[in-house]
Design a protein around this motif. Structure first.
Motif, mmCIF file in Angstrom:
data_model
loop_
_atom_site.group_PDB
_atom_site.id
_atom_site.type_symbol
_atom_site.label_atom_id
_atom_site.label_comp_id
_atom_site.label_asym_id
_atom_site.label_seq_id
_atom_site.Cartn_x
_atom_site.Cartn_y
_atom_site.Cartn_z
ATOM 1 N N TYR A 86 -10.481 93.762 17.258
ATOM 2 C CA TYR A 86 -10.458 95.198 16.957
ATOM 3 C C TYR A 86 -10.151 96.039 18.200
ATOM 4 N N HIS A 126 -19.351 103.349 22.350
ATOM 5 C CA HIS A 126 -19.033 101.999 22.812
ATOM 6 C C HIS A 126 -20.306 101.240 23.154
ATOM 7 N N LEU A 172 -17.979 102.538 14.862
ATOM 8 C CA LEU A 172 -17.780 102.763 16.291
ATOM 9 C C LEU A 172 -16.660 103.762 16.532
ATOM 10 N N LYS A 173 -15.597 103.664 15.749
ATOM 11 C CA LYS A 173 -14.462 104.586 15.915
ATOM 12 C C LYS A 173 -14.827 106.000 15.475
ATOM 13 N N ARG A 174 -15.499 106.115 14.327
ATOM 14 C CA ARG A 174 -15.845 107.451 13.821
ATOM 15 C C ARG A 174 -16.844 108.156 14.725
ATOM 16 N N SER A 224 -17.270 107.462 17.961
ATOM 17 C CA SER A 224 -16.776 107.449 19.350
ATOM 18 C C SER A 224 -17.819 106.887 20.319
ATOM 19 N N ALA A 265 -16.818 98.139 13.189
ATOM 20 C CA ALA A 265 -15.596 98.694 13.796
ATOM 21 C C ALA A 265 -15.316 100.136 13.366
ATOM 22 N N PRO A 266 -15.277 100.456 12.065
ATOM 23 C CA PRO A 266 -15.002 101.848 11.694
ATOM 24 C C PRO A 266 -16.101 102.815 12.113
ATOM 25 N N PHE A 298 -11.637 96.726 21.032
ATOM 26 C CA PHE A 298 -12.632 97.569 21.679
ATOM 27 C C PHE A 298 -12.821 97.087 23.116
#
Length: 261
Positions: free
Chosen positions: A78, A54, A48-50, A52, A45-46, A80
């Motif tokens: 999360y 998908h 994927l966020k950092r 950007s 999860a982190p 997504f």
């Protein structure tokens, strides 16, 4: 390097596929009991966020592992949306690929053409994952897989359900316990086939193979110190590495995460 490279029965090409699939279903049951999907989702999860992204590209997928459930956890817990998961392997499991691709989910697929984890072709950008598969690789191959992700500037996450921190002899002493566990856990295997039952209880080949491969998998798992030795030979000016242990009631799990700077 503490890690040693012994053989696992399911690695042999001559090993009967119906036994390999039965072992895989048992391993999937173990993943559910150990909460692997929650662990992997928490790691991804982190990242994927950092980054950007998908898109998840699962390498050495074999029979799929827990990655479908990981995708569900990321979407439900999360938040997504439009998360895409592509399963790949150098020797794709055509039976599992057909089952997954038959779902007609545009965000879930299993590629039927070979994908080399050391040389992932262009057009497959995204977070690369290897769940309980890196221990099958010899050190040179493992390093090349990490180097490929670094050179392609793609994040990668390695996850193993053992950290190989116990003394070597304990893995072999645990074989009888692992053998007996198969008899107790097999009723929870889904789907539970007649072959699974026959070769567990009437002709107990599966308990033998599972107990041996389990012990060998632990012995083949890279320790954190082993990763230090491998990563020391990779440049670090444009890529960061993070490794650690996830502590759990059923034992510790190991992870290694790489991200482009």
């Amino acid at each position: 390097m503490k890690r040693i490279h012994l053989f696992e029965f399911e690695d042999f090409h001559w090993f009967p596929n119906f036994l390999r699939m039965s072992m895989t279903r048992y391993i999937l049951t173990m993943h559910r009991l150990l909460g692997s999907a929650d662990d992997v989702a928490q790691l991804l999860a982190p990242v994927l966020k950092r980054t950007s992204t998908h898109q998840i590209i699962d390498l050495c997928s074999g029979a799929g592992g827990p990655m479908e459930e990981v995708k569900q956890v990321l979407e439900t817990q999360y938040d997504f949306s439009n998360l895409s998961l592509t399963l790949t392997d150098l020797y794709p499991n055509t039976e599992v690929a057909a089952q997954i691709n038959a779902q007609k989910d545009p965000n879930l697929s299993y590629l039927t053409e070979p994908v080399d984890a050391t040389n992932v072709s262009k057009g497959k950008e995204g977070l690369r994952t290897m769940v309980c598969s890196m221990h099958h690789m010899r050190p040179e191959t493992a390093q090349n897989i990490l180097r490929a992700a670094q050179q392609d500037r793609q994040p990668i996450c390695i996850y193993e359900i053992s950290d190989n921190s116990l003394p070597f002899i304990l893995w072999w002493l645990a074989i009888p316990t692992s053998f007996l566990m198969v008899f107790f856990l097999t009723p929870f295997v889904r789907p539970l086939s007649f072959r699974q039952i026959i070769f567990t209880y009437l002709i107990p080949l599966l308990p033998i193979f599972i107990a041996w491969d389990g012990a060998v998998s632990n012995a083949r798992t890279y320790t954190l110190a082993d990763w230090d030795e491998i990563l020391a030979q990779l440049p670090s000016d444009n890529y960061t590495w993070k490794k650690g242990i996830i502590k759990g009631k059923a034992g510790n799990k190991m992870y290694l995460i790489g991200e482009p700077v």
